[in-house]
Motif scaffolding. Sequence first.
Motif, PDB file in Angstrom:
ATOM      1  N   SER A  24      -8.296  -8.309 -22.360  1.00 48.54           N
ATOM      2  CA  SER A  24      -8.494  -7.898 -20.975  1.00 48.54           C
ATOM      3  C   SER A  24      -7.896  -6.513 -20.702  1.00 48.54           C
ATOM      4  O   SER A  24      -7.869  -6.073 -19.574  1.00 48.54           O
ATOM      5  CB  SER A  24      -7.884  -8.934 -20.024  1.00 48.54           C
ATOM      6  N   ARG A  26      -7.924  -2.328 -21.434  1.00 48.70           N
ATOM      7  CA  ARG A  26      -8.830  -1.256 -21.853  1.00 48.70           C
ATOM      8  C   ARG A  26      -8.198   0.090 -21.544  1.00 48.70           C
ATOM      9  O   ARG A  26      -7.143   0.166 -20.932  1.00 48.70           O
ATOM     10  CB  ARG A  26     -10.162  -1.379 -21.133  1.00 48.70           C
ATOM     11  N   SER A  48      -6.260   0.371  -6.582  1.00 48.20           N
ATOM     12  CA  SER A  48      -6.822  -0.955  -6.362  1.00 48.20           C
ATOM     13  C   SER A  48      -7.939  -0.848  -5.342  1.00 48.20           C
ATOM     14  O   SER A  48      -7.766  -0.236  -4.287  1.00 48.20           O
ATOM     15  CB  SER A  48      -5.731  -1.893  -5.839  1.00 48.20           C
ATOM     16  N   PRO A  49      -9.117  -1.410  -5.615  1.00 48.95           N
ATOM     17  CA  PRO A  49     -10.209  -1.320  -4.640  1.00 48.95           C
ATOM     18  C   PRO A  49      -9.932  -2.115  -3.367  1.00 48.95           C
ATOM     19  O   PRO A  49     -10.491  -1.829  -2.320  1.00 48.95           O
ATOM     20  CB  PRO A  49     -11.421  -1.872  -5.387  1.00 48.95           C
ATOM     21  N   ARG A  72      -8.666  -5.186 -17.336  1.00 46.22           N
ATOM     22  CA  ARG A  72     -10.126  -5.166 -17.182  1.00 46.22           C
ATOM     23  C   ARG A  72     -10.498  -5.804 -15.840  1.00 46.22           C
ATOM     24  O   ARG A  72     -10.762  -6.980 -15.740  1.00 46.22           O
ATOM     25  CB  ARG A  72     -10.780  -5.913 -18.333  1.00 46.22           C
ATOM     26  N   GLN A  73     -10.495  -4.974 -14.824  1.00 48.18           N
ATOM     27  CA  GLN A  73     -10.882  -5.348 -13.466  1.00 48.18           C
ATOM     28  C   GLN A  73     -11.491  -4.115 -12.826  1.00 48.18           C
ATOM     29  O   GLN A  73     -11.366  -3.019 -13.337  1.00 48.18           O
ATOM     30  CB  GLN A  73      -9.666  -5.802 -12.664  1.00 48.18           C
ATOM     31  N   SER A  74     -12.154  -4.285 -11.714  1.00 52.70           N
ATOM     32  CA  SER A  74     -12.700  -3.123 -11.013  1.00 52.70           C
ATOM     33  C   SER A  74     -11.554  -2.294 -10.446  1.00 52.70           C
ATOM     34  O   SER A  74     -10.612  -2.840  -9.874  1.00 52.70           O
ATOM     35  CB  SER A  74     -13.605  -3.567  -9.872  1.00 52.70           C
ATOM     36  N   VAL A  75     -11.623  -0.987 -10.626  1.00 49.01           N
ATOM     37  CA  VAL A  75     -10.628  -0.069 -10.088  1.00 49.01           C
ATOM     38  C   VAL A  75     -11.345   1.138  -9.500  1.00 49.01           C
ATOM     39  O   VAL A  75     -12.504   1.392  -9.797  1.00 49.01           O
ATOM     40  CB  VAL A  75      -9.620   0.403 -11.166  1.00 49.01           C
ATOM     41  N   LEU A  76     -10.640   1.859  -8.662  1.00 48.33           N
ATOM     42  CA  LEU A  76     -11.142   3.123  -8.147  1.00 48.33           C
ATOM     43  C   LEU A  76     -10.450   4.244  -8.909  1.00 48.33           C
ATOM     44  O   LEU A  76      -9.226   4.267  -9.013  1.00 48.33           O
ATOM     45  CB  LEU A  76     -10.841   3.263  -6.655  1.00 48.33           C
ATOM     46  N   LYS A  90     -16.005   4.275  -8.734  1.00 47.92           N
ATOM     47  CA  LYS A  90     -15.693   2.877  -9.013  1.00 47.92           C
ATOM     48  C   LYS A  90     -15.915   2.627 -10.495  1.00 47.92           C
ATOM     49  O   LYS A  90     -16.976   2.937 -11.037  1.00 47.92           O
ATOM     50  CB  LYS A  90     -16.564   1.950  -8.184  1.00 47.92           C
ATOM     51  N   VAL A  91     -14.908   2.067 -11.164  1.00 44.26           N
ATOM     52  CA  VAL A  91     -14.976   1.757 -12.596  1.00 44.26           C
ATOM     53  C   VAL A  91     -14.908   0.247 -12.723  1.00 44.26           C
ATOM     54  O   VAL A  91     -13.976  -0.381 -12.247  1.00 44.26           O
ATOM     55  CB  VAL A  91     -13.812   2.411 -13.362  1.00 44.26           C
ATOM     56  N   THR A  92     -15.929  -0.326 -13.352  1.00 44.97           N
ATOM     57  CA  THR A  92     -15.956  -1.779 -13.517  1.00 44.97           C
ATOM     58  C   THR A  92     -15.809  -2.174 -14.964  1.00 44.97           C
ATOM     59  O   THR A  92     -15.945  -1.388 -15.848  1.00 44.97           O
ATOM     60  CB  THR A  92     -17.268  -2.379 -12.970  1.00 44.97           C
TER      61      THR A  92
END
Length: 92
Positions: A24, A26, A48-49, A72-76, A90-92
């Motif tokens: 998880s 990256r 954090s989004p 490994r989560q969505s981040v801005l 946005k990075v997913t």
Amino acid sequence: MNTKITILLLFQLFFLTSIARTQSIRSISGNVQFPSGVPAYGSAILLSPADSALITGTTFWDGQFRIENVERQSVLLKLSSLEFQDQHLKVT
């Protein structure tokens, strides 16, 4: 006998958790340049989004940045510089 089985099960659970945790993680990297191809300098930070809280960040002088150990989560991704307006991706 039960103690050995319990210890073995706990070890396996710890091992599987470690594997899941490793998978998880990256890194996020990129190259920031102007349309003319000239590298930019500035900072790249992850937010954090949900609430725009700072997660981590780095600076770049030659247009290239790399942020390691990102869950490994969505981040801005916020790219900032004195040379251009802030950019949010946005990075997913």
